[in-house]
Design a protein around this motif. Structure first.
Motif, PDB file in Angstrom:
ATOM      1  N   GLU A  98       0.838  -1.204   0.000  1.00 21.49           N
ATOM      2  CA  GLU A  98       0.000   0.000   0.000  1.00 21.49           C
ATOM      3  C   GLU A  98       0.872   1.253   0.000  1.00 21.49           C
ATOM      4  O   GLU A  98       1.831   1.368   0.752  1.00 21.49           O
ATOM      5  N   GLY A  99       0.541   2.194  -0.893  1.00 21.02           N
ATOM      6  CA  GLY A  99       1.265   3.451  -0.984  1.00 21.02           C
ATOM      7  C   GLY A  99       2.495   3.400  -1.868  1.00 21.02           C
ATOM      8  O   GLY A  99       3.085   4.447  -2.162  1.00 21.02           O
ATOM      9  N   ILE A 102       5.195   1.404  -8.675  1.00 19.59           N
ATOM     10  CA  ILE A 102       5.993   0.363  -9.314  1.00 19.59           C
ATOM     11  C   ILE A 102       7.469   0.735  -9.275  1.00 19.59           C
ATOM     12  O   ILE A 102       8.335  -0.096  -8.965  1.00 19.59           O
ATOM     13  N   ASN A 103       7.780   1.997  -9.563  1.00 21.74           N
ATOM     14  CA  ASN A 103       9.177   2.419  -9.514  1.00 21.74           C
ATOM     15  C   ASN A 103       9.746   2.305  -8.104  1.00 21.74           C
ATOM     16  O   ASN A 103      10.909   1.929  -7.932  1.00 21.74           O
ATOM     17  N   ASP A 104       8.948   2.602  -7.090  1.00 23.93           N
ATOM     18  CA  ASP A 104       9.395   2.422  -5.700  1.00 23.93           C
ATOM     19  C   ASP A 104       9.779   0.968  -5.436  1.00 23.93           C
ATOM     20  O   ASP A 104      10.768   0.683  -4.761  1.00 23.93           O
ATOM     21  N   SER A 105       8.962   0.048  -5.943  1.00 27.14           N
ATOM     22  CA  SER A 105       9.115  -1.365  -5.605  1.00 27.14           C
ATOM     23  C   SER A 105      10.386  -1.981  -6.171  1.00 27.14           C
ATOM     24  O   SER A 105      10.823  -3.042  -5.703  1.00 27.14           O
ATOM     25  N   PRO A 171       0.781   5.570  -6.902  1.00 32.27           N
ATOM     26  CA  PRO A 171       0.791   4.694  -5.724  1.00 32.27           C
ATOM     27  C   PRO A 171      -0.385   3.722  -5.726  1.00 32.27           C
ATOM     28  O   PRO A 171      -1.444   4.000  -6.291  1.00 32.27           O
ATOM     29  N   LEU A 172      -0.162   2.584  -5.096  1.00 38.10           N
ATOM     30  CA  LEU A 172      -1.234   1.611  -4.913  1.00 38.10           C
ATOM     31  C   LEU A 172      -2.127   2.098  -3.774  1.00 38.10           C
ATOM     32  O   LEU A 172      -1.684   2.204  -2.626  1.00 38.10           O
ATOM     33  N   PHE A 173      -3.370   2.398  -4.081  1.00 40.99           N
ATOM     34  CA  PHE A 173      -4.318   2.881  -3.081  1.00 40.99           C
ATOM     35  C   PHE A 173      -5.099   1.709  -2.496  1.00 40.99           C
ATOM     36  O   PHE A 173      -5.539   0.823  -3.217  1.00 40.99           O
TER      37      PHE A 173
END
Length: 247
Positions: A98-99, A102-105, A171-173
């Motif tokens: 959550e939050g 894709i680039n963050d991951s 972000p994934l909400f």
């Protein structure tokens, strides 16, 4: 097939379309599995997730969502927005909490060759044109489909479906589907689009039942038998779990 048997909804990722699931679809049908390969819009994580959830809600009976690549985050979003989803299967996928974007991951892992092989174009949008991404034609084979025959790689390189660039920074909400649903994850160890270490970390994050296969990112095309067997094993485990709860 009984009414309690799930329908498998196959969700493709970026740079391809539902035909990438054709060989897997054929094999699932031969195994008497209800299946549908969706047309993922590739225009934004939330909007694509809402679309997949809408399709799932209109399927009578239980559903298993299977996502390849960018399709993984999409089913992660959709999994908690359709009450009939029973499980998630990830194939050569990103894994989001959550939050996260894709680039963050993927930021903590080695950059795959895809990162230096993208071409930026535009598509009509309001109030102004928006950027979308393709894989450079001359790099497509090595980055996406190194284990396919040359003629198939060439055809795929000129029939790409682009993805909105914003999809990778959205972000994934909401609660990720894997927090409430069982999940399975196939890691492709020769992947040049999503680094195998990023995939392994995603599978660990989601506490997924994990299998590794020596394949490129285009594993649904290069090894459809392997992918089909993996999905069938997930279905069998889900059925066994459901059966044990009724005893």
């Amino acid at each position: 097939m009984s009414e309690e048997d799930p329908t498998v909804l196959l969700v493709h990722g970026a740079f391809t379309d539902a035909s990438s699931w054709a060989a897997v679809t054929d094999r699932l049908q031969q195994a008497s599995v209800r299946v549908q390969a969706l047309a993922n819009p590739l225009r934004g994580l939330s909007s694509d997730g809402e679309y997949v959830a809408s399709v799932a809600r209109q399927v009578p009976g239980p559903v298993v969502l299977v996502g390849h690549s960018y399709g993984g985050p999409v089913i992660t979003y959709a999994g908690t927005r359709a009450d009939n989803v029973r499980a998630l299967v990830f194939v050569a996928s990103f894994g989001l909490n959550e939050g996260q974007t894709i680039n963050d991951s993927t930021r903590l892992y080695p950059a795959p060759r895809l990162a230096e092989s993208l071409e930026l174009r535009q598509y009509p949008s309001e109030p102004a044109p928006a950027p979308e991404l393709y894989i450079l034609e001359e790099r497509f084979a090595d980055v996406f489909a190194a284990d396919l025959p040359q003629d198939r790689r060439a055809a795929l390189s000129v029939s790409q479906r682009p993805v909105a660039a914003a999809a990778f920074d959205q972000p994934l909400f909401g609660t990720p589907g894997w927090k409430t649903l069982p999940s399975w994850f196939m890691v492709t160890t020769q992947d040049q689009a999503i680094h195998p270490e990023a995939q392994q970390a995603a599978a660990k994050l989601m506490n997924s039942v994990t299998s590794e296969v020596a394949a490129s990112h285009a594993v649904t095309l290069s090894q459809p038998d392997t992918v089909t067997v993996f999905i069938l094993k997930a279905l069998a485990a889900l059925s066994a779990s459901a059966g044990s709860r009724t005893l």
